[in-house]
Design a protein around this motif. Sequence first.
Motif, short mmCIF file in Angstrom:
data_model
loop_
_atom_site.label_atom_id
_atom_site.label_comp_id
_atom_site.label_asym_id
_atom_site.label_seq_id
_atom_site.Cartn_x
_atom_site.Cartn_y
_atom_site.Cartn_z
N LEU A 138 76.49 -12.04 -41.33
CA LEU A 138 75.14 -12.55 -41.08
C LEU A 138 74.30 -12.32 -42.33
N ILE B 231 76.50 -16.79 -40.89
CA ILE B 231 75.35 -17.31 -40.14
C ILE B 231 74.08 -16.85 -40.84
N CYS C 236 75.48 -21.11 -45.67
CA CYS C 236 76.09 -20.48 -44.50
C CYS C 236 76.62 -21.55 -43.54
N LEU D 54 76.20 -21.69 -40.33
CA LEU D 54 75.26 -22.01 -39.26
C LEU D 54 73.91 -21.42 -39.62
N ARG D 55 72.84 -22.07 -39.15
CA ARG D 55 71.49 -21.61 -39.40
C ARG D 55 70.76 -21.49 -38.06
N ALA E 61 72.17 -14.72 -33.05
CA ALA E 61 73.23 -14.81 -34.05
C ALA E 61 74.30 -13.76 -33.79
N ALA F 206 78.16 -14.34 -33.18
CA ALA F 206 79.09 -13.70 -34.11
C ALA F 206 80.15 -12.91 -33.35
#
Length: 509
Positions: A278, A327, A345, A347-348, A441, A445
Amino acid sequence: MEMSGDVELETPRARAWASLNDTGVLVRCIPGCESMTVDADGRYRATVVSRVGPIKARFEGRVSLEDVDAPNGYTLVAEGAGGAAGFAKARIDVRLEEPAPGRTRLGWVMRAQIGGKLAQLGSRMIESAARKSAGEFFDSLRACVAEAEAARAGAWTAERLGVALPAVEAATQAGTVGGSAPAAAHSRDITAPPSARPGARALSPALAALRASVRAASGEQARRALEAGIVRVAVRDGIATVTLDRPDSRNAMTLDMWGGLPAIVAGLERDPAVRVVLLAGAGRDFCSGADIAEFGTVRATAAQASAYEIAVDACCDAIAECAKPTIAVLRGYCLGGGVHLAMSCDLRIAAPDAVLGIPAARLSIVYGVGGTRKLLALVGVSQAKRILFGGERLGAAEARAIGLLDEVVEAPAPRVEGGWLRRLLGGAPAAAPAVDPLERATVLARAWAANAPLSIAGAKYILNGLAIRDGGLDEDRAEALIERAAGSDDYREGREAFAQRRAPDFQGR
């Protein structure tokens, strides 16, 4: 009514200041606080439930900061209305001193005015309730600070990440994915110049030498960034959280941060304990982009400017090409280079207050090829032109609508207090609780971390090669990744777990 007090915190003044400006910390510490957000003008909006004697009320209020002198103090001006219960106004002068290294003395003086039914309770009862709330706030603040310091004590150092080397090349020679097995067919070589990638153009000798020198500095820059605390790394339950920690400058990226992140990411990629990474910012913002204040020394010449841009691209490429999923966790400002970091990344995930923008056209800067390629892949050519030509800022909802964000974490629908008849007749809704994109997140994760690392690494390489990689997809390498997964212990473990109706225990080999 006037009150004062002081409290000792076991943390350096800069970190105490960051805690006092972190909405997540404030929601945890303010007694009865249900939500807190930051408006575009920088003022806080909060909802607090408070009880004074027989009167319980929900106060909707706004808080602004005056005479800000970071990290020494400010004046907090607050106004809140509690309906029939009355209103409250307060000015609180807050001062922070560092009597000894690693310790902060926080002194405060509050002058408050109470009106309505609350004022009828008498000054003694009101002052007693105020002192009780102040005590609870500072007890909670101490606990938050202690948690943060404990996390820092367990944070990963340059040595633990394996970046205490003169060059990132040395830090990536024995790369593995989720396990100790050799990964010759799989390991990415971030040291290889772009000219070595399939389909890429050959570089001029001068540019190749410049890129080599930038890569060679990464290990030392990572060490400096970690030791200075401007980048923090912590790992828990297979999830590594990399935090950009310069909240006073909205986490603007220094050259050491740009240059050091590739070595840090390489260390996390090698570590079998890490399954997901992250990327977040400390305090209220993700990242406001490059630290323009240092441009006069690190980007003063054309040669320095070229090296700087290479460092930025190398940083973002390292994140994008990390074999483990990544992420970005966005709050507040995400601008310029911060957008490039986020786009790198997989994913946002953002809070509703996130603001994204690429102001390059306002600074006579051409956004780099790497960042533009990622932007194009996410939003399409028309929206990419609009973003780059206009230099405007997008709110979280609009950024989500065009594909720049994957998810905006919204608060659940406000509940209506009271029984069924009150709800039926339209009772007053309670404020929605605060939202935290980091929590969302982390949930995602954990789900990713439970899956097969080799499958994820292979899928990520192929998707990135098809969508954003310079030179396109290396199909031979893609086939090697597919074959490695098919012959792995994890493949056998997955089949056995399925047959035995249990959760698989993947090791990344």
